[in-house]
Design a protein around this motif. Structure first.
Motif, short mmCIF file in Angstrom:
data_model
loop_
_atom_site.label_atom_id
_atom_site.label_comp_id
_atom_site.label_asym_id
_atom_site.label_seq_id
_atom_site.Cartn_x
_atom_site.Cartn_y
_atom_site.Cartn_z
N SER A 152 -10.78 3.58 -1.33
CA SER A 152 -11.50 4.27 -0.10
C SER A 152 -11.08 5.72 0.02
CB SER A 152 -10.91 3.49 0.99
OG SER A 152 -11.38 2.14 1.22
N ILE A 153 -9.74 5.95 -0.35
CA ILE A 153 -9.33 7.45 -0.57
C ILE A 153 -10.31 8.27 -1.42
CG2 ILE A 153 -7.68 8.97 -1.45
CD1 ILE A 153 -5.69 7.01 -0.20
N VAL B 172 -11.00 -1.76 5.03
CA VAL B 172 -10.40 -0.65 5.08
C VAL B 172 -11.59 0.12 5.88
CG1 VAL B 172 -9.61 1.47 4.02
CG2 VAL B 172 -9.28 -0.56 2.87
N THR C 205 0.85 -1.21 -0.18
CA THR C 205 -0.05 -0.03 0.01
C THR C 205 0.91 1.13 -0.07
OG1 THR C 205 -1.88 -0.93 1.12
CG2 THR C 205 -1.68 1.25 1.18
N ILE D 116 -7.56 6.30 7.77
CA ILE D 116 -8.42 5.07 7.27
C ILE D 116 -7.34 4.09 7.74
CG2 ILE D 116 -9.69 6.01 5.42
CD1 ILE D 116 -7.33 5.10 3.47
N ASN D 117 -7.65 2.96 8.17
CA ASN D 117 -6.83 1.65 8.48
C ASN D 117 -7.13 0.57 7.67
OD1 ASN D 117 -6.90 -0.87 10.54
ND2 ASN D 117 -4.99 0.10 10.41
N LEU D 118 -5.92 -0.11 6.92
CA LEU D 118 -6.29 -1.49 6.44
C LEU D 118 -5.91 -2.44 7.46
CD1 LEU D 118 -6.38 -3.07 3.84
CD2 LEU D 118 -3.78 -2.84 3.50
N GLY E 257 -5.03 -5.39 -0.37
CA GLY E 257 -5.55 -4.02 0.12
C GLY E 257 -5.29 -2.75 -0.62
N CYS F 224 -1.62 1.35 8.70
CA CYS F 224 -1.52 -0.20 8.29
C CYS F 224 -0.40 -1.02 9.18
CB CYS F 224 -1.35 -0.48 6.78
SG CYS F 224 -1.51 -2.19 6.15
N VAL G 127 -2.95 7.31 6.56
CA VAL G 127 -3.31 6.11 5.97
C VAL G 127 -2.39 5.23 7.10
CG1 VAL G 127 -3.09 4.54 4.12
CG2 VAL G 127 -3.72 6.71 3.84
N VAL H 22 -7.74 0.35 -0.62
CA VAL H 22 -7.02 1.58 -0.03
C VAL H 22 -7.33 2.78 -0.90
CG1 VAL H 22 -5.18 3.03 0.91
CG2 VAL H 22 -5.63 0.67 1.92
#
Length: 328
Positions: A179-180, A135, A15, A104-106, A172, A85, A83, A176
């Motif tokens: 999601s952004i 995510v 990522t 945000i978290n993966l 992922g 992770c 971001v 990600v």
């Protein structure tokens, strides 16, 4: 979008690399400090440090991301999004607030299942046939935010954590990025993502060294799942109880499962086959077939070498550390 990346372990690398190569502006990496290993400072940087260094990005490694000092630094960096992770720290509400869109978290499971530090291991340990990545839009509660993206994938019947984790890390990447885009385009007056159902929450706590000790009262399927889940650490070991000699600790380097019970004369926790290049241990409902083994103080070896040099016999006992007889 102006992004601050927060990650430490290899799960975050794909990522991180993808975001650097995207149109987004990744300004730096926050990662865990290099820890002392065996009384000396490790000279090997983490994979995330390698990526950041290769791209000339600043690296910050505060002991806590939630101090006033860390928050001042984040505010100076002016991120629009954090971001996160495989970072190893939980971000407070105040820390998340330093970014326009929060964080945000993966995560390596289908949330709300397996919240915690070891989701990949616990999915395999539980015998799940499917897992995935999620995510989430972060909240201060561990892995508790609304889900922005979920991607599912089957777990192979012989797949170990070493096999599965890099697959999930690759899954992922697109999640990600998508999601952004979702955060950039959503209506700020409405909630973003799907809330997690608290009734479905399960935990995935960090593994312990003691988890490696095989309990021979467990079913064969569970013992095999433990072996798959505990790769590369903490592994799985047992003790071979030898007549007239001290017990020998055996690390099982590679095993497979036969879903057929051993003969009746071999109860669970005994050697049921020991001949040539064949070595099997009886367990409830099946047999653990050993393919590579590592006696204490030795390197991993093929079964034929172990059998030839140590002469195990069918019927010999295997015990967990806590069940070993105490020496007088």
């Amino acid at each position: 979008m102006r992004i601050v990346m927060m990650g430490t372990g290899p799960f975050a690398v794909p990522t991180f690399q993808a975001l650097i190569e995207s149109d987004h502006d990744v300004v730096c990496l926050f990662t865990q400090p290099v820890r002392t290993v065996h009384r000396r400072k490790s000279s090997v940087p983490t994979p995330m440090r390698d990526v950041a260094t290769a791209h000339g990005l600043p690296i910050y490694d505060p002991e806590s991301i939630n101090t006033d000092e860390s928050r001042v630094l984040l505010q100076q960096l002016q991120p629009e999004l954090l971001v996160v992770c495989d970072y190893g720290q939980i971000l407070s509400r105040e820390t998340l607030a330093t970014s326009k869109f929060g964080g945000i978290n993966l995560h390596g499971s289908i949330l709300p299942k397996y919240r915690g530090a070891a989701p990949v291991n616990w999915a395999i340990l539980s015998g799940d046939q499917e897992t995935g990545i999620t995510v989430i839009h972060m909240t201060p509660k561990l892995d508790g935010g609304p889900c922005l993206k979920i991607v599912r994938t089957p777990i192979g019947p012989t797949e170990t954590a070493v096999d599965l984790e890099p697959r999930l890390a690759q899954l992922g990447v697109a999640a990600v990025v998508e999601s952004i885009e979702l955060l950039l385009t959503h209506d700020p007056e409405t909630l973003v993502g799907e809330p997690q159902d608290p009734a479905l929450v399960s935990k995935a706590p960090r593994l312990k060294k003691s988890d490696a000790d095989i309990n021979w009262s467990d079913p064969a399927e569970l013992i095999y799942n433990k072996f798959r889940a505990y790769q590369p650490w903490p592994g799985c070991y047992t003790h071979w109880v030898r007549e007239g000699k001290p017990p020998m600790r055996l690390l099982l380097s590679k095993v497979s499962l036969v879903r057929e019970p051993a003969a009746a004369e071999f109860p669970p926790g005994t050697i049921c086959v020991a001949e040539g290049d064949q070595l099997s241990f009886a367990a409830e409902g099946g047999q653990i077939v050993v393919e590579m083994i590592q006696p204490a103080g030795k390197k991993p070896m093929a079964v034929a070498e172990f059998v030839r040099g140590n002469h195990p016999s069918p019927g010999d006992r295997l015990m967990s550390e806590g069940d070993l007889p105490q020496s007088s």
